[in-house]
Design an enzyme around this catalytic site. Structure first.
Site, short mmCIF file in Angstrom:
data_model
loop_
_atom_site.label_atom_id
_atom_site.label_comp_id
_atom_site.label_asym_id
_atom_site.label_seq_id
_atom_site.Cartn_x
_atom_site.Cartn_y
_atom_site.Cartn_z
N LYS A 196 0.67 -1.23 -0.02
CA LYS A 196 0.00 0.02 -0.15
C LYS A 196 0.84 1.23 -0.03
O LYS A 196 2.00 1.40 0.81
CB LYS A 196 -0.87 -0.16 1.40
CG LYS A 196 -1.82 1.01 1.38
CD LYS A 196 -2.94 0.89 0.86
CE LYS A 196 -4.04 1.93 0.85
NZ LYS A 196 -4.01 2.77 -0.45
N LYS A 200 5.20 2.12 -3.11
CA LYS A 200 4.96 3.41 -3.67
C LYS A 200 5.09 3.41 -5.05
O LYS A 200 5.78 2.40 -5.67
CB LYS A 200 6.17 4.05 -2.96
CG LYS A 200 5.84 5.69 -2.97
CD LYS A 200 5.11 5.83 -1.55
CE LYS A 200 4.72 7.40 -1.86
NZ LYS A 200 3.96 7.92 -0.29
N THR A 258 -4.80 13.34 6.06
CA THR A 258 -3.41 13.34 6.52
C THR A 258 -3.05 14.75 7.42
O THR A 258 -2.54 14.50 8.31
CB THR A 258 -2.50 13.21 5.38
OG1 THR A 258 -2.61 11.84 4.45
CG2 THR A 258 -1.08 13.04 5.67
P1 NAD Z 1 0.82 18.36 -2.67
O1 NAD Z 1 1.07 18.18 -3.87
O2 NAD Z 1 -0.80 18.52 -2.47
O3 NAD Z 1 1.19 19.49 -1.95
C1 NAD Z 1 2.67 19.93 -1.89
C2 NAD Z 1 2.74 21.24 -1.47
O4 NAD Z 1 4.15 21.53 -1.29
C3 NAD Z 1 2.28 22.29 -2.25
O5 NAD Z 1 1.65 23.42 -1.66
C4 NAD Z 1 3.59 22.75 -3.07
O6 NAD Z 1 3.31 24.15 -3.70
C5 NAD Z 1 4.57 22.55 -1.77
N1 NAD Z 1 5.95 22.95 -2.30
C6 NAD Z 1 6.52 22.06 -3.54
N2 NAD Z 1 7.94 22.40 -3.27
C7 NAD Z 1 8.07 23.22 -2.29
C8 NAD Z 1 9.18 23.82 -1.94
N3 NAD Z 1 10.47 23.54 -2.15
N4 NAD Z 1 9.11 24.53 -0.56
C9 NAD Z 1 7.63 24.70 -0.10
N5 NAD Z 1 6.81 24.24 -0.63
C10 NAD Z 1 6.86 23.51 -1.44
O7 NAD Z 1 1.44 17.17 -1.84
P2 NAD Z 1 0.65 16.63 -0.52
O8 NAD Z 1 -0.07 15.33 -0.79
O9 NAD Z 1 0.13 17.49 0.46
O10 NAD Z 1 1.78 15.61 0.09
C11 NAD Z 1 2.78 16.47 0.73
C12 NAD Z 1 3.87 15.60 1.51
O11 NAD Z 1 3.17 14.61 2.36
C13 NAD Z 1 4.59 14.66 0.72
O12 NAD Z 1 5.76 14.29 1.37
C14 NAD Z 1 3.91 13.32 0.67
O13 NAD Z 1 4.57 11.97 0.46
C15 NAD Z 1 3.42 13.46 1.93
N6 NAD Z 1 2.19 12.79 2.40
C16 NAD Z 1 0.89 12.68 1.60
C17 NAD Z 1 -0.08 12.19 2.19
C18 NAD Z 1 -1.31 12.31 1.42
O14 NAD Z 1 -2.58 11.86 1.81
N7 NAD Z 1 -1.60 13.30 0.39
C19 NAD Z 1 -0.09 10.99 2.69
C20 NAD Z 1 1.16 11.00 3.56
C21 NAD Z 1 1.91 11.59 3.53
#
Ligand code: NAD
Length: 459
Positions: A80, A116, A201
């Site tokens: 997953k 992943k 999350t």
């Molecule tokens: P997303 O694409 O929705 O959001 C990412 C955000 O980070 C955006 O606002 C983007 O503009 C910003 N960003 C990108 N590069 C950046 C930088 N250099 N400096 C500052 N901001 C920056 O992604 P998400 O789903 O919110 O995921 C974010 C993190 O959380 C990732 O590491 C992902 O693996 C982790 N994560 C996400 C989930 C989920 O359910 N979406 C679950 C567990 C972990």
């Protein structure tokens, strides 16, 4: 083998042999042998699937895009993990993220393994039709290894409900007559998704902070004054005072975590800064997060980046460079963007005393050790950002039963599950003063080793 995976697994196995709870049924050389087989199993992924998706762009150009599906370990259940669409996606990164999923599911006792996926594109450079084709092709290329009982993807950076809806539809076409609702999670609610999945999350990440600083400490004040807990005492000294909060990243995770902090009535928070790929916005008096969420939802997920846009959004804030968020003099920094944001070369500039890892691996191993020596509290990714996979599990269950829970039921079950993990982690934390990450890793590998042993795989 991906270096960071080896690092993550090595760190998770550190001192395991000294733990009395590690395979107590084995003694001496047998126990050491089992420990080494555990290391060998966890430091290598079970399967690496990679391909190049052939895409015809709207202008007729043909492209081949690198795409991956990594299956790290399935001891506890089907693989997953999310699918990331980002230009920096590469094999090593996807393996590392899959290994973290194995540990995260084990820590929270979610019956899944770790996987992943990734596609090396910048989704902003593709039209909706091209994105649709990329999603379909991803499922076509990897369909043999995906499925509700094999490997269940979900959204990650650059993907969301729309992509999961398209992917599930393609999976259904390729597998007529077979169960399909549980093949992808993070779908839209109208299409078999779970209430609350998109927010899970971010809500969960903020909940870990709130639970530690409010609920847990209120109930266990006596543990704070225990002299064995000096490490925790220093870092938690401010737990009853108002907290200033900064949130890096304003996507699925960051925007929801910021909104939770903004709305939380238990802790006297002020969200003074948020950032995204373009800017940091700062207001020492507190930002109006509701208005920022409204603005970003109608502006391609981006924060205002000019004074005109700030005015349009009705926001008072200073515009700063995007990196500045990391170095502000705030109490809490929520990292919800990408990995490797805090490294050996910039860790000394970080002033926040509590860091919450909403993103996966936003702090490198070297920086993490320095923060631990300084007594900074890091609520690690596998504890803090598990809300998504926990609600994905509920979505998968609902898909099997075709029986759907209300939003309230989902959040109650989510918080109960996280609470049960946090109670044992925080208990060890206040008891030993060891960094939270060490304790989480140790709980996760203990669970994996027990199951691997029962399954006859450790000898
Ligand atoms: P997303 O694409 O929705 O959001 C990412 C955000 O980070 C955006 O606002 C983007 O503009 C910003 N960003 C990108 N590069 C950046 C930088 N250099 N400096 C500052 N901001 C920056 O992604 P998400 O789903 O919110 O995921 C974010 C993190 O959380 C990732 O590491 C992902 O693996 C982790 N994560 C996400 C989930 C989920 O359910 N979406 C679950 C567990 C972990």
């Amino acid at each position: 083998m991906a270096k960071q995976t080896t690092d993550i697994i090595e760190r998770s196995l550190e001192h395991l042999l000294e733990e009395v709870a590690f395979l107590p049924q084995l003694q001496g050389a047998d126990r050491t042998k089992a420990f080494h087989s555990l290391g060998a199993i966890l430091s290598t992924p079970n399967h690496i699937h990679k391909s190049f998706l052939r895409i015809v762009r709207e202008n007729g150009e043909v492209f081949r895009i690198p795409a991956f599906r990594m299956q790290h370990n399935d001891t506890l259940g089907p693989y997953k993990g999310g699918i990331r669409f980002h230009e920096s996606v590469n094999e090593e990164e996807v393996i590392n993220l899959a290994a973290l999923m194995t540990l995260k599911n084990a820590l929270h006792e979610v019956p899944f393994g770790g996987g992943k996926g990734g596609v090396a594109i910048n989704p902003r450079e593709y039209t909706v039709r091209e994105m649709y084709m990329i999603c379909k092709k991803y499922v076509q290329y990897f369909s043999d290894v995906l499925g509700p009982d094999k490997d269940i993807p979900a959204p990650d950076v650059g993907t969301g409900q729309r992509e999961m809806d398209w992917m599930m539809s393609e999976y259904k076409s390729i597998n007529p007559g077979k169960p399909y609702l549980g093949s992808f999670t993070g779908k839209s609610v109208m299409n078999g998704g779970s209430q609350g999945r998109r927010e899970a999350t971010g809500k969960g990440a903020y909940y870990t902070l709130r639970y530690l600083l409010h609920d847990y400490l209120n109930e266990h004040q006596e543990r704070l004054v225990d002299t064995t807990c000096t490490y925790a005492q220093t870092a938690l000294a401010k737990w009853k005072q108002p907290l200033s909060v900064a949130v890096q990243g304003f996507g699925n995770v960051g925007s929801v975590a910021a909104l939770e902090a903004y709305r939380c009535s238990y802790l006297n928070n002020k969200v003074v800064a948020v950032s995204d790929r373009n800017v940091t916005l700062l207001n020492q008096e507190g930002l109006d997060i509701s208005s920022l969420v409204l603005f970003s939802s109608s502006n391609n997920g981006e924060l205002p980046r000019t004074s005109d846009e700030l005015m349009e959004a009705g926001i008072q804030a200073e515009i700063r460079d995007r990196e500045e968020i990391l170095y502000l003099g705030v109490d809490v920094l929520v990292l919800a963007a990408l990995e490797d944001q805090i490294r050996e070369d910039n860790v000394e500039q970080v002033k926040a005393r509590i860091l919450v890892e909403g993103a996966n691996a936003p702090i490198t191993g070297e920086a993490d050790q320095i923060l631990a020596q300084q007594g900074v509290i890091v609520i690690p990714d596998i504890l803090a950002n598990a809300g998504g996979v926990i609600v994905s599990y509920f979505e998968w269950l609902q898909g099997r039963e075709t029986l759907f829970y209300t939003e309230e039921e989902v959040y109650t079950m989510l918080f109960d599950k996280m609470k049960s993990t946090m109670n044992s982690i925080f208990h060890s934390y206040l008891g030993t003063g060891k960094p939270l990450r060490k304790i989480c890793y140790s709980h996760a590998v203990m669970k994996l080793s027990t199951n691997l042993y029962i399954q006859g795989k450790l000898f």
